[in-house]
Motif scaffolding. Structure first.
Motif, short mmCIF file in Angstrom:
data_model
loop_
_atom_site.label_atom_id
_atom_site.label_comp_id
_atom_site.label_asym_id
_atom_site.label_seq_id
_atom_site.Cartn_x
_atom_site.Cartn_y
_atom_site.Cartn_z
N THR A 123 8.14 -2.70 0.98
CA THR A 123 7.68 -2.25 -0.34
C THR A 123 7.29 -3.46 -1.17
O THR A 123 7.68 -4.60 -0.87
N TYR A 163 1.35 -6.86 -4.19
CA TYR A 163 0.77 -5.52 -4.07
C TYR A 163 -0.64 -5.60 -3.48
O TYR A 163 -0.99 -4.82 -2.58
N CYS A 175 -1.83 -3.94 0.06
CA CYS A 175 -2.90 -2.93 0.07
C CYS A 175 -4.04 -3.32 1.01
O CYS A 175 -4.63 -2.47 1.69
N ALA A 222 -0.75 2.16 3.39
CA ALA A 222 0.24 2.70 2.46
C ALA A 222 0.70 4.08 2.91
O ALA A 222 -0.11 4.91 3.36
N GLY A 257 3.12 7.30 1.43
CA GLY A 257 3.84 7.81 0.27
C GLY A 257 3.17 7.42 -1.04
O GLY A 257 2.14 6.73 -1.06
N LYS A 258 3.76 7.87 -2.13
CA LYS A 258 3.20 7.62 -3.45
C LYS A 258 4.27 7.12 -4.40
O LYS A 258 5.47 7.32 -4.20
N CYS A 259 3.79 6.45 -5.47
CA CYS A 259 4.65 5.97 -6.56
C CYS A 259 5.84 5.17 -6.02
O CYS A 259 5.67 4.27 -5.20
N ARG A 272 6.46 4.65 -2.17
CA ARG A 272 5.39 4.06 -1.33
C ARG A 272 5.92 2.87 -0.57
O ARG A 272 6.62 1.99 -1.10
N TYR A 310 4.69 0.33 3.21
CA TYR A 310 3.51 -0.08 3.98
C TYR A 310 3.88 -0.31 5.45
O TYR A 310 4.95 -0.81 5.77
#
Length: 299
Positions: free
Chosen positions: A263, A280, A284, A289, A291-293, A296, A298
Motif C-alpha cells: 500500500t 503513490y 500507479c 491497483a 480495491g478502492k480508497c 487499495r 498493488y
C-alpha cells in the motif's frame, strides 16, 4: 549463451535485503558470506560454459525436487551423448584432502565435495529413469578460486583445480547433434526448477525491527535525495534515479513479505519517505491497483 541463464538465488537476495536493514547474527552473517562466495564462484564458471559449442545445452542453477528429495545442480551441460554435472567450489587457501572431509591448516573441516557431487549424480540418475531417458552422467568438482590449493598425493579425476579449468574447456568436444530426447530433458528440468525451495533456511523476519530507509542499489548504504529526480549515495558516490531506487526497495519488501499487501502508506514508511504522493505515483505506474480508497493495494 546458456539455455537456462543463472540468476542470483532468491535466498541470497533475501539475506542481502535483510543485511541492509538489520544486524545479522554471526551464523546468518557467515551463511550470507558463504552463499555470496558460492554465487561468485558459479558466475566464474559461466565464463567458460558460455563459450561452449552450441551443440550442447547449458542449464545453470537447477533447484529440483523429486520424490521429496532436493536436487541442486550448479551447472548441467546436456551433450548429445552424455550429461556433465559441475559442482563449483570457491574455497580459498590450503586444504588437506581426506576421503570424507577436507581439513584446513587452522583445523577447520568441511565435507569432501565429492560426496555432494556423487549424491547429486545419483539423484539425477533416478530422475532420468523416471523420465525414461538413458544417458551416461559424468561429474566434476570445479575449484574456481585461483588461490585454492589441494594437499594430496593422489590424482582425483573428477577434480578440476584452478590451473586445469581452462584446459578442460579448451579440450571440450561435442559428438553429434542435440536430438529430441535431449531437448525434452532440458525443457522438463526447466519446468521442474523451483527457486522457492530451501525456505527452511530463512531467518526469522520481524518487520518492526527492520530499518526503514531508501538503500543504494550498488552498495546497500542509505541514500539521500539529491533534488527531485535522483538520489545520492555518500558511500559509493553514485547517483541513481529516485524512481528506480524506490522500485528496488519496494521489490525487496515484496521479497521479504510475499503475503503482505503493498500500500502507499506502508511503502512510504518502508522507504523512509514523507512524500506519499511520490510513492503513490510510482505504484500507479508500475503495479496494478486492487480495491478502492483505504482498501487499495498493488500487485
Amino acid at each position: 549463451m546458456a539455455y537456462k541463464e543463472r540468476e542470483k538465488p532468491r535466498i541470497l537476495c533475501i539475506y542481502e535485503a535483510l543485511a541492509k536493514r538489520m544486524k545479522l547474527g554471526p551464523g546468518d552473517q557467515y551463511y550470507l558470506l558463504h552463499m555470496d562466495g558460492g554465487f561468485v564462484g558459479e558466475c566464474g564458471l559461466d565464463v567458460h560454459t558460455d563459450a561452449l559449442d552450441s551443440r550442447c545445452l547449458v542449464l545453470n542453477d537447477l533447484q529440483l525436487r523429486h520424490n521429496r528429495i532436493s536436487i541442486q545442480i550448479d551447472t548441467l551441460v546436456i551433450c548429445p551423448d552424455k550429461l556433465l554435472v559441475y559442482e563449483t567450489k570457491n574455497h580459498k587457501g590450503d586444504h588437506l584432502w581426506g576421503p570424507l572431509t577436507f581439513r584446513k591448516p587452522s583445523g577447520a573441516t568441511m565435507e569432501n565435495p565429492s560426496l555432494q557431487l556423487n549424491r547429486t549424480m545419483a539423484r539425477l540418475g533416478v530422475l532420468l529413469a523416471e523420465l525414461k531417458i538413458e544417458m551416461p552422467i559424468e561429474g566434476f568438482v570445479v575449484f574456481i578460486n585461483p588461490e585454492f590449493n589441494l594437499l594430496s598425493n593422489r590424482k582425483i579425476e573428477e577434480y578440476l583445480l584452478p590451473g586445469q579449468i581452462p584446459r578442460h574447456f579448451h579440450n571440450f568436444r561435442v559428438k553429434g547433434e542435440i536430438g529430441p530426447e535431449q531437448q525434452r530433458l532440458a525443457d522438463s528440468l526447466i519446468r521442474m526448477h523451483n527457486p522457492r525451495f530451501y525456505a527452511e533456511d530463512l531467518p526469522e523476519i520481524d518487520y518492526g525491527k527492520l530499518q526503514k530507509e531508501l538503500f543504494c542499489l550498488d552498495c546497500g548504504s542509505v541514500v539521500r535525495l539529491d533534488g527531485v529526480k535522483s538520489v545520492y549515495c555518500p558511500v559509493c558516490k553514485k547517483r541513481r534515479r529516485t524512481t528506480k531506487t524506490i522500485l528496488h526497495n519496494i521489490e525487496e519488501f515484496r521479497l521479504l513479505f510475499p503475503d503482505a499487501k503493498v500500500t502507499t502508506p506502508r511503502m512510504a514508511e518502508w522507504c523512509g519517505m514523507d512524500n506519499k504522493d511520490r510513492i503513490y505515483r510510482v505504484l500507479c505506474k508500475n503495479y496494478t491497483a486492487v480495491g478502492k480508497c483505504h482498501g487499495r493495494h498493488y500487485v
